[in-house]
Enzyme design. Structure first.
Site, mmCIF file in Angstrom:
data_model
loop_
_atom_site.group_PDB
_atom_site.id
_atom_site.type_symbol
_atom_site.label_atom_id
_atom_site.label_comp_id
_atom_site.label_asym_id
_atom_site.label_seq_id
_atom_site.Cartn_x
_atom_site.Cartn_y
_atom_site.Cartn_z
ATOM 1 N N SER A 23 -8.586 -11.599 1.809
ATOM 2 C CA SER A 23 -9.017 -11.628 3.206
ATOM 3 C C SER A 23 -9.855 -12.856 3.506
ATOM 4 C CB SER A 23 -9.827 -10.365 3.539
ATOM 5 O OG SER A 23 -9.043 -9.208 3.408
ATOM 6 N N GLY A 94 0.868 -9.802 6.801
ATOM 7 C CA GLY A 94 0.421 -9.232 8.061
ATOM 8 C C GLY A 94 -0.867 -9.864 8.548
ATOM 9 N N ASP A 320 -6.930 -0.284 1.355
ATOM 10 C CA ASP A 320 -5.985 -0.925 0.441
ATOM 11 C C ASP A 320 -6.064 -0.362 -0.975
ATOM 12 O OD1 ASP A 320 -4.884 -2.581 2.363
ATOM 13 O OD2 ASP A 320 -6.312 -4.192 2.000
#
Length: 432
Positions: A23, A94, A320
């Site tokens: 991230s 995504g 996740d």
């Protein structure tokens, strides 16, 4: 297609460095690209998803150097991106798709984003709706609220968006568009999702703030920005990648692992709270802070786990990691209940279905629900053929399950781990 065979083992020992946080790696390239100056990124994750982000911003005119020890992003400023000559290929990412939508919505040129078959089946309406309400012009080319997405110039204005889900990707897309809006933009979530965007944008000079309300909801505000400014970013180890080795040490008898430089941001580290609630032996060492992101070394020892309930505001902090948590729950004594996790249905796979299928194949007692699963622990697992469905988190979670199962476990399409952890199997084998 590649196949990986996993056999049972004991006594995992060693110390490992986890790859950089996915991230944070994504965001460092994105924000560096729209900042003035050169952003230097160390411990960047060279996984397929993050490389898709680099490729896209190169097509938008940004010079990005990939050196052995760092990534250098020669930023173009908020309004310096240029029209791409071709479709922006986001691969399987995504994060790339949703966050870039917010940035591209503020540009004065048209762009198209498309990815692989899996990416192009994932829902994008959740970011199209708020962005279009800000004045963006984003359309799903096939009319199914999925990529390919066409993004045309629009005049953005600030909004107060009430997000129906706690999603860092939705929140980030709206906040990034807010940089280009004519007034303040806010996003309110039902629970606080990971806050890497807020922390990093602030370090780049954005006027951004957030507050967590007494009812559990959280709101982030961002004001229009004239410019962002380049930074040095040291990416911490990815807690989502560390989760597999945390679980391996807890589940494999006789194991003790030191997992170094792991990001323990509380909006991401729900897996550690779950482990604690299940009776895990985990010690935090060498705690420090880099760029607003807390890190620590984790000393993890084999433990007898017990069931727990995972729900509500915890879910966004560990979404996740749920495939790995489900495998841990199958080993634990008693019942584990996971709920409020309908978001699992719109990941790389429907992870409620794929986790259930895999654990049942290995002999576990698991019942899927509309928003999670119920797992009765304590049943010995047996080796099985596991179809990853090209979902990296399914492949890695069931590789760890195979370490304690009776007989051989075969992971189909195991190459999908390259999305987030290309060295996963090499690291795993080094500990045996």
């Amino acid at each position: 297609m590649s196949v990986k065979k996993i056999n049972p083992t004991t006594n995992l020992k060693g110390k490992i460095h986890i790859p950089g946080d996915k991230s944070i790696s994504h965001r460092s390239v994105m924000f560096g690209s729209i900042a003035l100056g050169t952003t230097e990124i160390t411990h960047f994750l060279n996984g397929a998803d993050c490389l898709s982000t680099i490729d896209c911003f190169r097509k938008l005119g940004v010079d990005i150097e990939q050196r052995p020890d760092c990534i250098l992003v020669h930023g173009k400023g908020l309004h310096g991106l240029s029209a791409p000559a071709d479709i922006l290929n986001v691969g399987n990412s995504g994060t790339t798709t949703r966050l870039m939508s917010g940035i591209l919505a503020g540009q004065d040129f048209t762009s198209v984003m498309s990815g692989d078959d899996s990416l192009n089946s994932r829902p994008m309406g959740r970011i199209m709706k708020p962005l279009n309400s800000m004045g963006a012009h984003i359309t799903s080319i096939h009319g199914n609220n999925c990529a390919p997405l066409k993004i045309e110039p629009g005049n953005l204005h600030g909004i107060d968006y009430q997000s129906p889900v706690a999603s860092a990707q939705v929140k980030s897309a709206v906040l990034l568009a807010g940089l280009y809006a004519d007034g303040t933009t806010s996003v309110t979530e039902p629970a606080l999702s990971r806050n890497h965007t807020e922390l990093m944008l602030k370090s780049f000079g954005a006027d951004i703030s957030s507050i967590q309300h007494t009812d559990g909801t959280a709101t982030a505000h961002i004001a229009p920005c004239k410019e962002l400014y380049a930074q040095k970013i040291q990416v911490p180890g990815d807690i989502s990648s560390a989760a597999y080795f945390i679980a391996a040490a807890l589940l494999v008898p006789g194991s003790e692992l030191l997992i170094q430089n792991v990001g323990i941001n509380p909006t991401r580290a729900g897996i550690l709270e779950v482990c604690q609630n299940m009776g895990a032996d985990i010690t935090y060492l060498n705690q420090k802070n880099a760029g607003g992101e807390p890190t620590a070394d984790l000393l993890v020892k084999y433990s007898h786990l017990h069931g727990t309930t995972i729900k509500g505001s915890m879910i966004p902090t560990l979404i996740d990691e749920i495939p790995m948590i489900a495998v841990m729950a199958a080993h634990a004594e008693g019942t584990t209940v996971i709920k409020d996790a309908a978001e699992l249905k719109v990941k790389e796979t429907n992870r409620i279905d794929t986790v259930t299928e895999g654990l049942k194949a290995m002999g576990a007692e698991i019942t899927p629900t509309d928003d999670g699963m119920i797992i009765e622990g304590g049943t010995s697992l047996t080796g099985a053929h596991i179809q990853s469905y090209l979902d990296h988190r399914i492949a890695m979670a069931f590789a760890i399950a195979g370490l304690t199962a009776q007989g051989e476990t075969i992971i189909e399409n195991s190459q999908c781990v390259d999305v987030s952890y290309p060295e996963f199997f090499t690291t795993l084998e080094s500990l045996q």
